[in-house]
Every structure is written in structure tokens, then in C-alpha cells.
Design a protein around this motif. Structure first.
Motif, PDB file in Angstrom:
ATOM      1  N   GLU A 112       0.823  -1.205   0.000  1.00 45.97           N
ATOM      2  CA  GLU A 112       0.000   0.000   0.000  1.00 45.97           C
ATOM      3  C   GLU A 112       0.861   1.260   0.000  1.00 45.97           C
ATOM      4  O   GLU A 112       0.568   2.225  -0.716  1.00 45.97           O
ATOM      5  CB  GLU A 112      -0.936   0.006   1.210  1.00 45.97           C
ATOM      6  CG  GLU A 112      -2.079  -0.967   1.080  1.00 45.97           C
ATOM      7  CD  GLU A 112      -2.982  -0.944   2.304  1.00 45.97           C
ATOM      8  OE1 GLU A 112      -2.718  -0.160   3.237  1.00 45.97           O
ATOM      9  OE2 GLU A 112      -3.945  -1.715   2.307  1.00 45.97           O
ATOM     10  N   ILE A 113       1.939   1.251   0.784  1.00 51.70           N
ATOM     11  CA  ILE A 113       2.844   2.404   0.816  1.00 51.70           C
ATOM     12  C   ILE A 113       3.489   2.598  -0.552  1.00 51.70           C
ATOM     13  O   ILE A 113       3.540   3.711  -1.080  1.00 51.70           O
ATOM     14  CB  ILE A 113       3.913   2.214   1.913  1.00 51.70           C
ATOM     15  CG1 ILE A 113       3.255   2.268   3.301  1.00 51.70           C
ATOM     16  CG2 ILE A 113       5.010   3.264   1.798  1.00 51.70           C
ATOM     17  CD1 ILE A 113       4.155   1.834   4.423  1.00 51.70           C
ATOM     18  N   TRP A 114       3.958   1.509  -1.150  1.00 47.01           N
ATOM     19  CA  TRP A 114       4.581   1.599  -2.477  1.00 47.01           C
ATOM     20  C   TRP A 114       3.571   2.098  -3.506  1.00 47.01           C
ATOM     21  O   TRP A 114       3.875   2.943  -4.331  1.00 47.01           O
ATOM     22  CB  TRP A 114       5.120   0.236  -2.892  1.00 47.01           C
ATOM     23  CG  TRP A 114       5.809   0.275  -4.206  1.00 47.01           C
ATOM     24  CD1 TRP A 114       7.130   0.496  -4.422  1.00 47.01           C
ATOM     25  CD2 TRP A 114       5.211   0.124  -5.493  1.00 47.01           C
ATOM     26  NE1 TRP A 114       7.391   0.482  -5.759  1.00 47.01           N
ATOM     27  CE2 TRP A 114       6.226   0.252  -6.446  1.00 47.01           C
ATOM     28  CE3 TRP A 114       3.919  -0.111  -5.942  1.00 47.01           C
ATOM     29  CZ2 TRP A 114       6.006   0.162  -7.807  1.00 47.01           C
ATOM     30  CZ3 TRP A 114       3.686  -0.217  -7.297  1.00 47.01           C
ATOM     31  CH2 TRP A 114       4.720  -0.072  -8.212  1.00 47.01           C
ATOM     32  N   PHE A 115       2.343   1.591  -3.436  1.00 51.99           N
ATOM     33  CA  PHE A 115       1.293   1.974  -4.383  1.00 51.99           C
ATOM     34  C   PHE A 115       1.000   3.469  -4.285  1.00 51.99           C
ATOM     35  O   PHE A 115       0.896   4.164  -5.285  1.00 51.99           O
ATOM     36  CB  PHE A 115       0.035   1.148  -4.082  1.00 51.99           C
ATOM     37  CG  PHE A 115      -1.103   1.396  -5.020  1.00 51.99           C
ATOM     38  CD1 PHE A 115      -1.046   0.983  -6.334  1.00 51.99           C
ATOM     39  CD2 PHE A 115      -2.258   2.044  -4.582  1.00 51.99           C
ATOM     40  CE1 PHE A 115      -2.097   1.196  -7.197  1.00 51.99           C
ATOM     41  CE2 PHE A 115      -3.305   2.268  -5.440  1.00 51.99           C
ATOM     42  CZ  PHE A 115      -3.227   1.840  -6.751  1.00 51.99           C
ATOM     43  N   ARG A 116       0.875   3.980  -3.043  1.00 50.48           N
ATOM     44  CA  ARG A 116       0.611   5.396  -2.848  1.00 50.48           C
ATOM     45  C   ARG A 116       1.766   6.259  -3.350  1.00 50.48           C
ATOM     46  O   ARG A 116       1.551   7.315  -3.934  1.00 50.48           O
ATOM     47  CB  ARG A 116       0.366   5.684  -1.365  1.00 50.48           C
ATOM     48  CG  ARG A 116      -1.078   5.994  -1.065  1.00 50.48           C
ATOM     49  CD  ARG A 116      -1.302   6.422   0.354  1.00 50.48           C
ATOM     50  NE  ARG A 116      -1.507   5.242   1.191  1.00 50.48           N
ATOM     51  CZ  ARG A 116      -0.705   4.876   2.194  1.00 50.48           C
ATOM     52  NH1 ARG A 116       0.332   5.589   2.524  1.00 50.48           N
ATOM     53  NH2 ARG A 116      -0.946   3.790   2.880  1.00 50.48           N
ATOM     54  N   ASP A 117       2.990   5.807  -3.129  1.00 48.83           N
ATOM     55  CA  ASP A 117       4.161   6.596  -3.527  1.00 48.83           C
ATOM     56  C   ASP A 117       4.381   6.616  -5.030  1.00 48.83           C
ATOM     57  O   ASP A 117       4.990   7.541  -5.559  1.00 48.83           O
ATOM     58  CB  ASP A 117       5.421   6.060  -2.845  1.00 48.83           C
ATOM     59  CG  ASP A 117       5.404   6.308  -1.349  1.00 48.83           C
ATOM     60  OD1 ASP A 117       4.584   7.140  -0.899  1.00 48.83           O
ATOM     61  OD2 ASP A 117       6.191   5.662  -0.642  1.00 48.83           O
ATOM     62  N   HIS A 118       3.918   5.620  -5.756  1.00 57.09           N
ATOM     63  CA  HIS A 118       4.208   5.512  -7.184  1.00 57.09           C
ATOM     64  C   HIS A 118       3.002   5.812  -8.077  1.00 57.09           C
ATOM     65  O   HIS A 118       3.040   5.535  -9.274  1.00 57.09           O
ATOM     66  CB  HIS A 118       4.753   4.119  -7.506  1.00 57.09           C
ATOM     67  CG  HIS A 118       6.122   3.911  -6.956  1.00 57.09           C
ATOM     68  ND1 HIS A 118       6.343   3.551  -5.653  1.00 57.09           N
ATOM     69  CD2 HIS A 118       7.342   4.056  -7.519  1.00 57.09           C
ATOM     70  CE1 HIS A 118       7.628   3.453  -5.442  1.00 57.09           C
ATOM     71  NE2 HIS A 118       8.263   3.753  -6.555  1.00 57.09           N
ATOM     72  N   LEU A 119       1.946   6.364  -7.534  1.00 59.42           N
ATOM     73  CA  LEU A 119       0.793   6.726  -8.357  1.00 59.42           C
ATOM     74  C   LEU A 119       1.068   7.993  -9.158  1.00 59.42           C
ATOM     75  O   LEU A 119       1.822   8.863  -8.713  1.00 59.42           O
ATOM     76  CB  LEU A 119      -0.435   6.977  -7.476  1.00 59.42           C
ATOM     77  CG  LEU A 119      -1.179   5.740  -6.994  1.00 59.42           C
ATOM     78  CD1 LEU A 119      -2.300   6.169  -6.077  1.00 59.42           C
ATOM     79  CD2 LEU A 119      -1.720   4.954  -8.147  1.00 59.42           C
TER      80      LEU A 119
END
Length: 143
Positions: A112-119
Motif C-alpha cells: 500500500e505504501i509503495w502503491f501510494r508513492d508511485h501513483l
């Protein structure tokens, strides 16, 4: 007629090609016997040792004889019913639309953290259109 048509001609293999194909066949037939990869790695290393023991032979007649003996050994040790992975062609689950495993539908906190950072900035999950589109895609009603 000067010879066979091109599509019927049998390709001749040089010694290196025969040895490589023999090694590949030996590894694949051993994988059919031992389904678990960790045990298969041991079998594959044993096969590799046997090939490496004879790699420095200079006499081509002896090499040719060894290749023929190896091909015969592979033919004798082939499994009658090879293992077919269930999702592969010929497997029991091939082209079935089975439901996903439930643990694959949710992200871990790290994901989830990676997803939020790479949107992309237009795909902000806090934007209502993105949330509606995501809910529609997942089959969740939002009204």
C-alpha cells in the motif's frame, strides 16, 4: 530428383547440438520423475557432473559413443506419464476461470505504501472519481 524437398529434409546436428539436446532431455525427464524443484536441483547437479566428467575428451569416436549411450539411457529412464502442471496446456485446470485466492486480493501494508508513492498525480486515491472507478472495477456498489 536431386534430393528431398526442403521441408522433408532432416537437419543434421553437430556434436555440440546433440550434447546440449541430450542434457536438456535428461534434465526434463528427471523433472518428470521428481516434481519438487529442490530435489530436482540435486538430480540436475548429478547430471551436470556426469556431463562435465567427459567434457575434455578428444577422441570423437568415444564422444559419439558416449552420446549414443546417453540418449539410450534417457530413452530407458523416460517417464510414461510425465508431470503436467495443472495450469499448463493439458493440465486439469487449463483455461478455467477459477476465483482468485483471497490473500491475493488485498495489499500488504508495504504494498500500500509503495502503491501510494508511485501513483500518477491524476490517480490520487483520495479523488472521488478514482475511488468510484476502483469500486466499480472491484464490483462494489458505491451508491
Amino acid at each position: 530428383m536431386a534430393g528431398l524437398p526442403h521441408r522433408l529434409a532432416v537437419p543434421t546436428l553437430n556434436h555440440q547440438q546433440r550434447v546440449l539436446r541430450l542434457y536438456k532431455k535428461a534434465c526434463r525427464s528427471s523433472l518428470d520423475r521428481v516434481v519438487w524443484r529442490n530435489r530436482w536441483q540435486q538430480q540436475r547437479l548429478y547430471i551436470r557432473e556426469r556431463f562435465d566428467a567427459n567434457k575434455d575428451l578428444e577422441d570423437m569416436d568415444a564422444c559419439r559413443k558416449l552420446v549414443e549411450l546417453g540418449e539410450e539411457e534417457v530413452r530407458l529412464n523416460m517417464v510414461v506419464e510425465p508431470y503436467i502442471h495443472p495450469d499448463s496446456y493439458g493440465g486439469t485446470r487449463f483455461q478455467r476461470n477459477l476465483p482468485f485466492a483471497i490473500h491475493t486480493l488485498f495489499m500488504t501494508p508495504e504494498e500500500e505504501i509503495w502503491f501510494r508513492d508511485h501513483l500518477h498525480y491524476t490517480q490520487n486515491p483520495r479523488r472521488p472519481t478514482f475511488t468510484r472507478r476502483l469500486m466499480r472495477f472491484c464490483g462494489i456498489s458505491y451508491m
